[in-house]
Each structure stands twice: as structure tokens, then as C-alpha cells.
Motif scaffolding. Sequence first.
Motif, PDB file in Angstrom:
ATOM      1  N   PRO A 116     105.009  -6.795 -62.115  1.00 32.54           N
ATOM      2  CA  PRO A 116     105.572  -7.955 -61.403  1.00 32.54           C
ATOM      3  C   PRO A 116     105.901  -7.696 -59.936  1.00 32.54           C
ATOM      4  O   PRO A 116     105.520  -8.484 -59.067  1.00 32.54           O
ATOM      5  N   CYS A 140     102.665  -7.264 -57.739  1.00 34.47           N
ATOM      6  CA  CYS A 140     101.917  -8.531 -57.703  1.00 34.47           C
ATOM      7  C   CYS A 140     102.645  -9.549 -56.828  1.00 34.47           C
ATOM      8  O   CYS A 140     102.023 -10.318 -56.103  1.00 34.47           O
ATOM      9  N   ASP A 141     103.966  -9.538 -56.906  1.00 36.20           N
ATOM     10  CA  ASP A 141     104.765 -10.452 -56.082  1.00 36.20           C
ATOM     11  C   ASP A 141     104.443 -10.261 -54.601  1.00 36.20           C
ATOM     12  O   ASP A 141     104.308 -11.235 -53.842  1.00 36.20           O
ATOM     13  N   GLU A 161     101.025 -11.763 -53.964  1.00 33.87           N
ATOM     14  CA  GLU A 161     101.078 -13.227 -54.039  1.00 33.87           C
ATOM     15  C   GLU A 161     101.682 -13.824 -52.768  1.00 33.87           C
ATOM     16  O   GLU A 161     101.180 -14.805 -52.231  1.00 33.87           O
ATOM     17  N   ALA A 186      95.341 -22.355 -52.994  1.00 35.84           N
ATOM     18  CA  ALA A 186      96.230 -22.550 -54.153  1.00 35.84           C
ATOM     19  C   ALA A 186      95.466 -22.340 -55.455  1.00 35.84           C
ATOM     20  O   ALA A 186      95.977 -21.759 -56.414  1.00 35.84           O
ATOM     21  N   LYS A 187      94.195 -22.775 -55.486  1.00 28.25           N
ATOM     22  CA  LYS A 187      93.367 -22.551 -56.681  1.00 28.25           C
ATOM     23  C   LYS A 187      93.119 -21.050 -56.881  1.00 28.25           C
ATOM     24  O   LYS A 187      93.195 -20.538 -57.997  1.00 28.25           O
ATOM     25  N   LYS A 222      94.951 -18.634 -55.799  1.00 31.37           N
ATOM     26  CA  LYS A 222      96.215 -18.010 -56.210  1.00 31.37           C
ATOM     27  C   LYS A 222      96.450 -18.217 -57.707  1.00 31.37           C
ATOM     28  O   LYS A 222      96.872 -17.301 -58.411  1.00 31.37           O
ATOM     29  N   LYS A 223      96.148 -19.411 -58.184  1.00 30.78           N
ATOM     30  CA  LYS A 223      96.319 -19.666 -59.632  1.00 30.78           C
ATOM     31  C   LYS A 223      95.425 -18.726 -60.446  1.00 30.78           C
ATOM     32  O   LYS A 223      95.836 -18.217 -61.493  1.00 30.78           O
ATOM     33  N   LEU A 250      97.009 -15.380 -60.521  1.00 31.04           N
ATOM     34  CA  LEU A 250      98.191 -15.378 -61.396  1.00 31.04           C
ATOM     35  C   LEU A 250      97.836 -15.383 -62.877  1.00 31.04           C
ATOM     36  O   LEU A 250      98.567 -14.834 -63.696  1.00 31.04           O
ATOM     37  N   THR A 251      96.737 -16.036 -63.229  1.00 28.07           N
ATOM     38  CA  THR A 251      96.503 -16.303 -64.652  1.00 28.07           C
ATOM     39  C   THR A 251      95.307 -15.586 -65.267  1.00 28.07           C
ATOM     40  O   THR A 251      95.263 -15.454 -66.484  1.00 28.07           O
ATOM     41  N   GLU A 252      94.346 -15.148 -64.462  1.00 26.54           N
ATOM     42  CA  GLU A 252      93.103 -14.650 -65.066  1.00 26.54           C
ATOM     43  C   GLU A 252      93.125 -13.140 -65.274  1.00 26.54           C
ATOM     44  O   GLU A 252      92.680 -12.360 -64.430  1.00 26.54           O
ATOM     45  N   GLY A 253      93.591 -12.726 -66.427  1.00 29.73           N
ATOM     46  CA  GLY A 253      93.710 -11.294 -66.733  1.00 29.73           C
ATOM     47  C   GLY A 253      92.413 -10.721 -67.274  1.00 29.73           C
ATOM     48  O   GLY A 253      92.332 -10.325 -68.428  1.00 29.73           O
TER      49      GLY A 253
END
Lengths: 404, 404
Positions: free
Chosen positions: B171, B174-175, B178, B216-217, B219-220, B223-226
Amino acid sequence: MTNVREHVYEPFTEQSVLVYLEKKGLITDKEQVTCKEVGDGNLNYVFIVKDLQTDKSLVVKQALPYAKVVGESWPLSLDRARIERQALQEAAKYVPTLVPEVFDYDDDYAVTVMEDLSDHVILRKGLLEGNLYPHISEHIGTYLAENLFNASDEALGPIEKKKLARQFVNPDLCDITEKLVFTDPYQNAESNSYPENLQEAVESLWQDDRLIFEVAKLKKQFLTEGETLLHGDLHTGSVFVTEESTKVIDPEFAFYGPAGFDIGAFIANLTLNYIAQQERADESNRHEISDYLLETIEQTWAVFEKRYRELLLEKGFEERQRTDQYADYVLEKIWQDTLGFAGCKTIRRIIGLAHVEDIDGIEDETGRLQAQQRAIETGRSLIFNRSVWRSPKSLTAYLKGLAK
Amino acid sequence: MTNVREHVYEPFTEQSVLVYLEKKGLITDKEQVTCKEVGDGNLNYVFIVKDLQTDKSLVVKQALPYAKVVGESWPLSLDRARIERQALQEAAKYVPTLVPEVFDYDDDYAVTVMEDLSDHVILRKGLLEGNLYPHISEHIGTYLAENLFNASDEALGPIEKKKLARQFVNPDLCDITEKLVFTDPYQNAESNSYPENLQEAVESLWQDDRLIFEVAKLKKQFLTEGETLLHGDLHTGSVFVTEESTKVIDPEFAFYGPAGFDIGAFIANLTLNYIAQQERADESNRHEISDYLLETIEQTWAVFEKRYRELLLEKGFEERQRTDQYADYVLEKIWQDTLGFAGCKTIRRIIGLAHVEDIDGIEDETGRLQAQQRAIETGRSLIFNRSVWRSPKSLTAYLKGLAK
């Protein structure tokens, strides 16, 4: 991750669970209570414990270290009891009236003590008995929006989401879904289960390379897209209802995945029920229940979509997330995923290991075969049309075309 | 997750690190070694310890509990030392010659003892000195393919991937990414840093709603694609080189994210160097180094793409993953993401907190401004064209258009 101390764990009996509850102070006198194990014993024990004097009751759910499937034993981590309990507690933060209350838990024993919902019935069963539940779409749409939003990056920000996601890494249970939903139905796998007269339809599906490729894409999404905390198994057998109350139970498959998976699971099960209703013997309220099911599909999405958008616009972590443009983008992705996953969930219930009573319980053999073929065909349409069908109206129009 | 016992931890000095190494048996006589701290002290200590008799040396890297940035102290979890060390050990399974060897570690002290690479130089520095490294694309392309494939679902299957991903939840670091890559450069944030004469270009970027939405896309996705285990910070400052040898260092930002992020970071930094070379004073080998950089961009992708495909076709966990159709699908997504993330990485180095010497070191002010504007414009093009530019040739053709 909490490690279960396996040397402490042992499966309870109707007797030993009372000794445990007394020691924990959850009952005062074990001579004054009744206890009955009501689970199917395949995955979990479920004890209903009732105080004879106060008439109050509670449920003790204990995970078993294996799943009994097709006569075999599939070892399963007891840690799933913690995951289920924590998922219930997460949901209780946002929709306390829509989940059973957790009174106590003990990770060493893989035990959760919770609200007894014996006055409720399983939604699947209720629908098959021809009952209509007027609040389902409001309740499930709200459950979905609140849970799927409030565990997302957009709600929790960079640090808290990752900490929560780490608690819900769930390899064993995800493995089951990956096998039974995304893999086995699309190949000649031992776990599959379907009647002989469906062989032709099933083989034609196994030769549909285009479909298999689309399912591989959806599986990759399921594996990699950790958008939010999912229930993970939100079919109509995971919903307890009365006329007024709705309670979502059994989130032991909870993990961080793509939001559309939960919505897709619910819509798939309404779809299966709708297809089944067209073939079932009781014609008296077929039209009424068909209309109700289509309305429930449309309204569940509408309630979800409206509430999710409100939450994002109001509570989105960053300013640029609190815009309709961003909300449109997120919701359009969730909708497409919903359709794709609904398709997979529909097909697996016909070909795969775990069937649904809605379809299998159709007494007329021709009708049952027709329903099975239609379910496969509907699943295929959901998967292929996931970027074409722009709203639930497209799906319900398709389903209307199947009506008797 | 390993918890660092913070009461044990203390930052070493050049003296105390030797006491520690002696106690650990890693040196035999602390009177016979030299020790020098060579880190910049912003995030980590780096001690080079050399045995005067054998002339053998090693590096002791210790994480500090804060990052010093813009004069302030940003608290950072010491657990990142474990993450960095484990990421090096993962990479050593697949590309042992391309990472420093880990000799020992101690999570309580946030310490890793590893190979001394003092005979190497930082790639960024080497390139700025006008050196060409003939093996870079082969080495980095291979590093990327082996690491990004071997930590993926397709390589590890359902259980192992999730267990590994849980170890690399990161976290804090990554913060930072981000904020500094995806958020702050696109708004008037305190952390930003750019010269006054760039104000107009920067403000025009902040008003570019289309760009901000695309970021923004991205960034998403971040954030989400592991998808796989990333290095997380693979710029040319994280690569040590000699003529023959390449070593990728400093994976403390490692986490499960979208594969294209690492490739994008590397390509962005070659792109920044290319843009800078057009403005730098030494014209003597400008053409040669420009050609080399474009060739390196193309070849790094080509080596990656070829090796990744081989690995997938050979070792893919499921039969349906071992097909060219599936490989095309996966690689096309990785390529698009590579371009998008390369765009974000290019822009942040001009507007955001952390700059690169390539650009900032251009002595001529007009030339520097030109390079900065071009870098922003190139970043924008990378982001907007990520589904249009089908191969590295599109990017290198674009860059050729900027050449002097």
C-alpha cells in the motif's frame, strides 16, 4: 491473514457445540436449549440452537475441512470461515438489515455464531413455490450498490482498499469458481454433469471456439480484476426472504474481483428461473411470475445503478471520480461484465457440476430439455452480446421472446 | 505478511553495520574491512563493505522509516525491505544473471545483504555520457518477459498466484506511484515541480478533460488489475550496466499490477532520453545515439513479445491459454497498457515531483523548455494513441519526427 490453529479445531456435534456455547457465555444453561444440525454437511455444519424458556435462537455455523462433491472429498481451507464472517461484518457496516447479524466467532474453531433466520425461506425455493417478493429488487440492488461501492478504490482510497483486499485473498474458494464456472463446462471434464439427451448441445458448445475464447477473456478478468469485495456466490440460494425481509447469506467465496460478477450471478439465477417457469406444470400464474422476474431483473439493475452512481458522486475519493463521465465509464464496464458473467453462470448450471432445482425440477422431460437448451443458448447470447446489449431491457426483450 | 518488529529495528551507522555483519558471520574480522555509506539517504542506507584482504565486497541495503521528499518526511513502512528482497529472489528464479544476488537478509532490521555492483554504472548516467549498451534490449526484454509471465495466473495457476500476490500487497509504495504518476501532475498539486516558463503548457494540460479522463482510466487499471508481479519502478535509474552485464535493482515498489506498467516505465525513460538527446550540446554522436535509442525501444518490445509468447505457449497453465489467439489477446492488451503507462510516466517526469537528469540537465534553457514541451506532448500522444499505435514502429516514427 489469520492462521487457524488446526490442532484446536474439531468438528462439533449437537452435544459438543452446547458445551462450547456455554463456555463462551452465549447460552446460560445447556439443559434448557435444543440443538439441531440442519446443514447439508457437504461444506459446513449449521446448528440451530433454541432457548426453550426465552424462545430466542441462534445459528452456529462451522466450516468443515473438506467439501463433499461427487462422492469425493475436496480439501478446503478452514480459513474460509473467517472470510465469510468478515465479509458479513463488512456488509453489516453498510446494509445491516440485509445480512444476518454476527454475534460471535472463533477462528480457531472456524465458527460463526449468528442470527437465526429460520423464519425466512431460500429465495430459490420461494420462487419455485410461485411466491413473489415485492422488495427483492430494491433490497438486492441496494445490497449490491452499497457493498460493491464501499469496498472499492473509489470509496476507500489507496491504503485501506489494499489492506482490506489482503484479508480477502481466497485461493481455495476462487479455485472452485474458476474450475466450475469458467473451465470445466467448456471441455470434457469429469466434474461436468448433464443428461444424455443434452450431449449434442454440449458438444456443439465445446466446439464453439469463439465462445470459448470469450469465456477465457472473462476468466482472465475474474482472475485479475480486483475491483471490489464480492459476495462471490450470489445466486438465489444465497438469499433468505420473507415478504418484507431480505438477507444475503453465505459469503464464503468473498474475494476482491470484478463488480459485475455478483450482479451477473443474481441475474443469471433469475434468468434460469424465468426459463424454467415457461416449462413448469403450474400454468395458473406463469404470466404473473414471468412478468415479475423480468421486472426484478430490470429493477435490480436500476436500483443498483442509481445508488452506485449516487455513492460515487457523493463519496468518490478523488474529485475526478465524482463526475458523471467517470460514473458512466465505471457503470458501463460493470454492466458489460454483468452480462458476460451472467452468461457463464447460466451455462455452468446446465453443464457443470452444480445444478439448480429450477431447471432440474421440471417434471416433463421434453420441457426440461427445452429449458436446458434455452439456458445454454441464453448464456451464449449474454456472453456474445455483452458489449451490444446496453441495458437490462435488451436481456428482458430476449427473454420475452422465449415465453410461452 | 511479515511484521517488522519495530522495537528491534534501528538505522545502522558505518560502524554498527560491521558489528551486525560480524555477528551474522558475514564478515570474519571487522578490523579488516572498509565500510562506506553511498545511498542518497532519502529512502535507504546503502553500505558498501569491502574485505581488504580478499578484495571481496558486498552491499548492505537498509530501509529507512521515512522518505525525505521536498524537505518533508513521508513515513514509509519498513516492510518494503522485505518486499524488495522477495522481489529480487523471485526474479532470481527466472533471470538470475539480471538481478543482484541476495546473500542474506533480516526483516527485523529491514536489511538485505547483496552483491556489490560498484563496477556497473546506472544506465541513465551511462546513456547521458553517450555510451551505448548493445545488450540492453535483449536483457531488459528477457527480464520483462520472464518476470511478467512467471508470476502471472497463466504461469502459476489459481492457488500459487494468489499466495504470491498476497505477499506483495504494497500500500505505501503504491500510494506514492498513484499520487505522483496518476494524480498530482494532472492538477495544481503541491508536490508538482516545473519551471515557470512551462506554466502555460502545464495549465493547458490541466484543462485537457479528455486527457484527464484517459489518465483516470489508466489509474483505475493500475489500482485494480493484478495481472502479475511488477518491478513497479523500472526506469533507467533502476538498471545497472556494464558493456556486457545488466542488473535490474531496487524493486521496492513491487506489487501485483498490470504488466504494461513496467514496460511502459522503461520505454518512457528511453523516450525521455531520446527527446533530451536532441537538445544536448554534444552533437558528435547525436544521430548514433538517437538511432540506438529507437532501436532499443523497438527491440526491447520485440524480445519481450517473442519470449512472452514462447513462455505462454509452452507453459500456460491451461490448454486454452497455450494458443496464439490467446497470446495475441494478452499481448495486445499489454502493448496498449505499455503505451498508456509510458505516456503517464513521461508526463510525470516533467510536471511532477521526481524529475530526470536527462531533461533537467540540458544546459541550454531554450532547448530544455523545448524538450519539456515535447515530452508532455509525447506523453499525451502515447496516452491518446494507445489503441491506435499497433507496434513500437508507430512510437519510433513519431519520435523520429522530433529529431534534429
